[in-house]
Design an enzyme around this catalytic site. Structure first.
Site, PDB file in Angstrom:
ATOM      1  CG  HIS A   1      57.920  -6.712 -32.454  1.00 21.99           C
ATOM      2  ND1 HIS A   1      57.334  -5.879 -33.381  1.00 21.99           N
ATOM      3  CD2 HIS A   1      57.116  -7.819 -32.380  1.00 21.99           C
ATOM      4  CE1 HIS A   1      56.219  -6.442 -33.845  1.00 21.99           C
ATOM      5  NE2 HIS A   1      56.077  -7.619 -33.262  1.00 21.99           N
TER       6      HIS A   1
ATOM      7  CG  HIS B   1      51.478  -4.792 -26.756  1.00 21.72           C
ATOM      8  ND1 HIS B   1      51.033  -6.084 -26.532  1.00 21.72           N
ATOM      9  CD2 HIS B   1      51.752  -4.720 -28.096  1.00 21.72           C
ATOM     10  CE1 HIS B   1      51.023  -6.753 -27.672  1.00 21.72           C
ATOM     11  NE2 HIS B   1      51.457  -5.956 -28.635  1.00 21.72           N
TER      12      HIS B   1
ATOM     13  CG  ASN C   1      50.777  -3.964 -32.384  1.00 15.93           C
ATOM     14  OD1 ASN C   1      50.982  -4.619 -31.359  1.00 15.93           O
ATOM     15  ND2 ASN C   1      50.843  -4.500 -33.588  1.00 15.93           N
TER      16      ASN C   1
END
Length: 595
Positions: free
Chosen positions: A374, A364, A282
């Site tokens: 996350h 990722h 990101n």
């Protein structure tokens, strides 16, 4: 067979004695799993993070004159070809930054098998890019000239010496050296593969790289979030651990592109001699004018996208010996109706497990993650792609994004499964955003269903439909699929031993000066006889002449993990893994153990 056993007795006896003396701890294998979950919490005597290196640090400053190459980097193109990339000229920052002319400096690589003797010259292409912000007070950036040259016709597993630059100026680099990957084969593997995620450019990052260099890898797998240039305003200054907290009035998520140049200079010691295979995270999105994204990542890094049939540098695949690597993009369409999924299916169909037995994937953001940070962020991607990766028998998955370490038990669809991949999170490279310490199963640490919104894709958060956490969004203890987790910075090393065994070791930064620096270590064992796949013929369907030594060695190693006297296990493990697996070996060991 009796004669063969007699020949092995002196060797095995010697190894037996030596191993008994030096072995303190047996390395477990995934055959013994699933394991009871283990948590090692953050050591409060350590700092959770550190500041970025300043741009005037000697390791980040430009130390060549304008047209000489810098930021030299290698990437695998194929076992017989290699990408060489570098930068020349001076980048510019300002409101009136003007792009350099890429044609003003040639792109040449001189190379050969002997130092100082360059039998061949390859030429390539060059380009520049700009990062533009149409906002008052924000500064634009235009890069130096970025060169990419593909060296073809190389011999596998061979050392090459090279210089790059423009011989007409003349402005050639110093001599560097690299070694090509082995040919795809079930009997040949890269010597040691380093795996890093979320590296950045802090003092913690430099400890990670120093530690990695000590472990002497032959290739680097970088699973996203590289330079963290987007933790800065375009005017530079001091980077922030939280951009939105430090700069709440910023009109866009800015990026200070000179950090990319500093990162490239710092990494050159490694990347000029070892191929570094990258995938975007990101922090590589870097939005700018007209909705343009990933400009720096796409321009700076050469990857084998065309070579693997991909039309995008955001996802690709490559072979290194008997391992097929699949690098997937989480910040580009991953839906089952999209281009990436279509490419993935074709790529998996081409994999021949008799040639590349190991199938390793990387992207990722993790799908399996028990940290609060996350948590379930990329559940949509998992729901779209997990089944096809399971169907084709992916062995290991590496991810980053979460700034800590976690290794899973074999799992599929949140259920323990002996044929599921081993998922490993290594987002602990040392970046400025600090290490993650909170777990979703800790009291009061379970995120709400609206938290952890991904920067790409939708929200697919779900409550578990079965098991101990049925009906809940978070577990109330460490999930059964999480085998080991620890809040520390570090890196991993994957050593593939043969077509069924690979040694994984995670090395913590705080252990850099210890002789035994791994915080987690395990043999990951493939079981092709148990887990059939739909790709090209697996070892299960190989001609009978290819099977005996493999099946005996696997049986031998499986047997050693079940022995009553565990102090014998390291010996048999060493013998089973590191000798030639002749058919006489296992019967001899069974006789020796009285079985």
């Amino acid at each position: 067979m009796k004669e063969d056993c007699k020949l092995w007795i002196p060797l095995t006896t010697f190894v037996f004695i030596i191993t008994m003396v030096v072995t303190e701890k047996r390395i477990p294998t995934t055959l013994e799993g699933p394991f009871e979950p283990v948590t090692r919490r953050f050591d409060p005597s350590l700092r959770r993070g550190s500041d970025d290196l300043p741009m005037d640090d000697p390791r980040l400053k430009k130390n060549v004159t304008s047209n000489f190459p810098e930021q030299i980097a290698l990437a695998v193109s194929s076992p017989t070809s290699m990408w060489v990339s570098w930068v020349t000229g001076d980048a510019q920052v300002g409101s009136n930054a003007t792009e350099l002319d890429p044609s003003s400096v040639a792109s040449e690589v001189w190379y050969g098998k002997e130092s100082g003797k360059y039998a061949k010259v390859a030429k390539g292409a060059s380009t520049v890019y700009s990062q533009l912000y149409p906002f008052e007070g924000l500064l634009n950036y235009t890069s130096g000239i970025i060169h990419h040259v593909r060296l073809k016709g190389l011999k596998p597993k061979t050392k090459y010496y090279y210089k790059c630059g423009d011989s007409s100026i003349p402005a050639m680099s110093e001599e560097h050296v690299f070694e090509t990957s082995p040919m795809p084969s079930p009997n040949s593997y890269p010597r040691r593969i380093a795996v890093i995620g979320d590296l950045g450019l802090t003092s913690n990052s430099t400890t990670t790289i120093d530690h990695l260099i000590q472990n002497d890898p032959s290739m680097i797998l970088m699973v996203g979030d590289l330079s963290y240039a987007n933790q800065y305003r375009t005017t530079g200054g001091k980077g922030a651990a939280c951009f939105s907290c430090a700069f709440p009035d910023a009109p866009i998520r800015e990026s200070y592109q000179p950090r990319w140049d500093g990162w490239g200079r710092y990494m050159e010691t490694l990347t000029s001699r070892l191929p570094m295979m990258v995938i975007e995270g990101n922090h590589e999105i870097e939005p700018q004018v007209a909705g343009i994204t990933f400009k720096s990542y796409l321009t700076r890094f050469a990857v084998p996208s065309a070579e693997s049939g991909s039309k995008s540098n955001l996802y690709y695949s490559f072979d290194a010996g008997g391992v097929h690597f699949i690098m997937l993009g989480a910040y580009v369409d991953y839906n089952s109706t999209g281009a990436q999924f279509s490419w993935l299916k074709k790529d998996l169909l081409r994999v021949d497990r008799t040639v590349t037995p190991w199938l390793v994937a990387a992207w990722h953001p993790p799908w399996y993650n028990s940290y609060s940070s996350h948590y379930q962020e990329f559940e949509c991607m998992r729901q779209e792609m997990e089944s096809i990766l399971y169907q084709y028998g992916v062995d290991i998955v590496f991810s980053g994004h979460v700034h800590a370490y976690e290794r899973m038990n074999r799992v599929y669809n949140y259920t323990l499964d002996p044929c599921g991949p081993v998922y490993i999170t290594v987002g602990d490279g040392g970046n400025i955003e600090k290490v993650d310490v909170d777990f979703a199963d800790d009291p009061g640490k379970c995120p709400s269903a609206g938290d952890n919104t991904p920067e790409f894709g939708g929200l697919c958060h779900l409550n578990f439909s079965s098991g101990p956490a049925k009906g809940q969004f978070c577990w109330n203890k460490q999930p059964e699929w999480s085998a080991y987790r620890e809040s520390s910075f570090g890196h991993g090393i994957l050593e593939v031993v043969n077509s069924t065994y690979a040694l994984w070791a995670w090395h913590r930064n705080q252990d850099i000066y210890k002789e035994e620096s791994h915080g987690d270590q395990i043999y990951i064992v493939r079981q092709p006889e148990l887990c059939s796949t739909v790709s090209k013929p697996s070892l299960l369907h190989s001609p009978p002449s290819l099977l005996p030594s493999l099946s005996l060695s696997a049986a031998c190693c499986h047997h050693h993990s079940q022995l009553m006297f565990s102090f014998f296990s390291p010996v048999i493990g060493v013998l089973c893994l590191f000798v030639t697996f002749r058919q006489s070996l296992c019967p001899f060991l069974y006789i020796l153990m009285g079985n």
